[in-house]
Design a protein around this motif. Structure first.
Motif, short mmCIF file in Angstrom:
data_model
loop_
_atom_site.label_atom_id
_atom_site.label_comp_id
_atom_site.label_asym_id
_atom_site.label_seq_id
_atom_site.Cartn_x
_atom_site.Cartn_y
_atom_site.Cartn_z
N PHE A 1 44.19 24.80 80.62
CA PHE A 1 43.07 23.87 80.60
C PHE A 1 41.76 24.58 80.93
O PHE A 1 40.75 24.40 80.23
CB PHE A 1 43.31 22.71 81.57
N TYR A 2 41.77 25.40 81.99
CA TYR A 2 40.51 26.00 82.42
C TYR A 2 40.02 27.06 81.42
O TYR A 2 38.81 27.24 81.28
CB TYR A 2 40.59 26.52 83.85
N LEU B 1 38.41 24.99 78.79
CA LEU B 1 37.12 24.46 79.26
C LEU B 1 36.05 25.56 79.21
O LEU B 1 34.91 25.31 78.81
CB LEU B 1 37.27 23.91 80.68
N ARG C 1 32.56 25.51 77.14
CA ARG C 1 31.25 25.73 77.78
C ARG C 1 30.48 26.80 77.02
O ARG C 1 29.29 26.68 76.80
CB ARG C 1 31.44 26.18 79.23
N PRO D 1 32.26 21.45 90.69
CA PRO D 1 33.09 22.45 91.37
C PRO D 1 32.44 23.83 91.38
O PRO D 1 32.51 24.54 92.39
CB PRO D 1 34.37 22.46 90.53
N PRO E 1 38.40 19.24 93.87
CA PRO E 1 39.52 19.89 93.18
C PRO E 1 40.22 20.95 94.04
O PRO E 1 39.59 21.52 94.95
CB PRO E 1 38.87 20.54 91.96
N ASP F 1 31.43 20.22 83.20
CA ASP F 1 32.07 20.48 84.50
C ASP F 1 32.84 19.25 85.01
O ASP F 1 33.83 19.38 85.70
CB ASP F 1 31.01 20.85 85.54
N ARG F 2 32.32 18.08 84.63
CA ARG F 2 32.98 16.84 85.09
C ARG F 2 34.37 16.68 84.48
O ARG F 2 35.19 15.97 85.03
CB ARG F 2 32.14 15.61 84.72
N LEU F 3 34.60 17.31 83.34
CA LEU F 3 35.92 17.20 82.72
C LEU F 3 36.97 17.84 83.63
O LEU F 3 38.10 17.36 83.72
CB LEU F 3 35.93 17.86 81.34
N GLY F 4 36.57 18.91 84.32
CA GLY F 4 37.46 19.56 85.28
C GLY F 4 37.88 18.60 86.37
O GLY F 4 39.03 18.56 86.80
N MET F 5 36.92 17.79 86.83
CA MET F 5 37.23 16.81 87.89
C MET F 5 38.19 15.75 87.37
O MET F 5 39.12 15.36 88.07
CB MET F 5 35.94 16.15 88.38
#
Lengths: 260, 175
Positions: free
Chosen positions: A66-67, A70, A74, A213, A245, B10-14
């Protein structure tokens, strides 16, 4: 249906004596809301047991996948922002303002070399350049485009010394900007002034105002780097917040370990 | 989610941190395959990002997420030309192997039996019970996910629980 008859029906079902016709009737009453599932004793117990069943946990592979996804998104978003577009007046104006600042700075430089004795005039001109630059920073910070706001923050780092007004604007950006990248840039721009106790206090206060985060981690790491022990309380509050998180918690724990 | 929709990734991570476990629990409850369930969670979040502009911000995010999760699951089985019935048969074979089951199941016998009974339930009934569990019994939201009324959801839950009870009792007798 009468309340008494409904009660009798539920009683019969709960004792295990309801026939198929009565079960069908219960379904109809459930659909109309005259009976709740919680009234059906055995089924309710089973339902409760299901709720209590522990949910399985995914492996770390899911987080990794997932990261990295992400991070790719970005990157794509940033690339999209910097793609070439025909400039309109909105984007051209700050650029022209920047060019004017550079031009005036050139004049100041020329003055400095040609007439070293006229220090007062040079000082006044330097002041004017700083004021112009500050005006441009404030104007860019108010813009809707995150790229413009990033430019504004970048401009502050080109200044030898920023005024109280500029540090206040940087803190406003750090605490309120909608975009996490702009907030991170503001934090970077503030870092050189962290020797001032006022700036350190503001940074500690800023911890509770962050929900990204990335910014939370950057602030926690910086607090550890400058050994700001007053930040421990705020960092612990972040740890206690259930919305924080897991990765952020672990970074905060590392920072707290360094601080205490 | 509204902030994600407006471009704050970034909110998707949360959101991921908050919902990954119930979502994984939902997929794992349906497939009993760890890697596949993780991939389906990942695909769900991929679609949430892709279709973020469609989130109107009025309803419950979790209901919207489970709606997408169901589509992801349907598409997976359609693409792979495998249906859940086949998969169910596969795991019923697995059920015979106590070694496999014992590592997956919880210690208490009753919970073990309930988990076994869930596995033997037809997939659509298992799905409604999993949605009830992970959507915290919000029947109206489940109705939105399934495209039916709150009352119809209650009837579906009732029928699923009835069948689960029958299977559970059969298992109790055979032990």
């Amino acid at each position: 249906m009468e309340a008494r008859k409904i009660e009798e029906l539920i009683g019969k079902y709960n004792e295990g004596f309801a026939d198929p016709v009565e079960v069908k009737l219960i379904e109809q009453l459930l659909e109309t809301g005259e009976i709740e599932l919680t009234q059906l004793r055995e089924l309710n117990l089973l339902d409760q047991q299901l709720l209590k069943m522990e949910a399985p946990s995914p492996s770390i592979r899911l987080d990794d996948q997932f990261y990295s996804f992400l991070a790719d998104e970005r990157r794509k978003q940033r690339m999209g922002r910097f793609s070439f577009k025909m400039p309109d007046w909105n984007t051209l104006l700050p650029r022209l303002a920047f060019a004017s600042v550079v031009l005036v700075a050139g004049f100041v430089g020329g003055y400095l070399y040609s007439k070293p004795s006229q220090k007062l005039e040079v000082y006044e001109l330097t002041q004017q350049v700083s004021e112009l630059r500050e005006m441009m920073i404030f104007s860019l910070l108010e813009r809707e485009s995150a790229t413009d706001r990033l430019k504004a923050v970048g401009l502050t780092s080109e200044m030898d010394q920023v005024s109280v007004k500029v540090t206040a604007a940087l803190f406003k950006t750090l605490n309120q900007d909608d975009n996490a990248n702009v907030r991170l840039a503001a934090l970077e721009a503030i870092k050189p002034y962290s020797k001032q106790s006022r700036v350190r206090e503001e940074l500690v206060r800023s911890i509770k105002r962050q929900d990204s985060p990335l910014v939370q981690i950057a602030l926690a790491e910086f607090m550890a780097a400058i050994q700001e022990k007053k930040s421990v309380e705020e960092l612990q509050k972040l740890l206690q917040n259930e919305n924080t998180p897991k990765e952020v918690r672990s970074k905060i724990n590392e920072s707290i370990k360094v601080l205490i | 989610m509204v902030k994600v929709r407006d471009g704050d990734l970034d909110r998707l991570g949360m959101l991921f941190e908050r919902h990954k476990r119930p979502l994984y629990g939902f997929f794992y409850g349906l497939t009993r395959e760890q890697e596949l369930s993780e991939d389906l969670v990942q695909n769900t979040f991929f679609r949430i990002l892709k279709y973020r502009h469609l989130f109107r911000g009025e309803g419950d995010f979790k209901a919207w997420m489970f709606h997408i999760a169901r589509n992801v699951k349907h598409d997976h089985y359609r693409k792979n030309k495998v249906n859940l019935k086949d998969d169910l048969e596969k795991w019923q074979e697995k059920l015979g192997h106590d070694e496999n089951r014992s590592t997956e199941m919880q210690q208490e016998e009753e919970q073990q039996m309930l988990s076994m009974a869930m596995d033997r339930l037809p997939v659509e009934k298992r799905e409604i019970l999993l949605l009830t569990k992970y959507q915290e019994k919000k029947y109206q939201e489940i109705g939105e996910i399934l495209g039916c009324t709150e009352g119809a959801v209650k009837v579906k839950v009732f029928r699923a629980l009835q069948e689960l009870r029958v299977i559970f009792k059969q298992l109790e007798r055979s032990h």
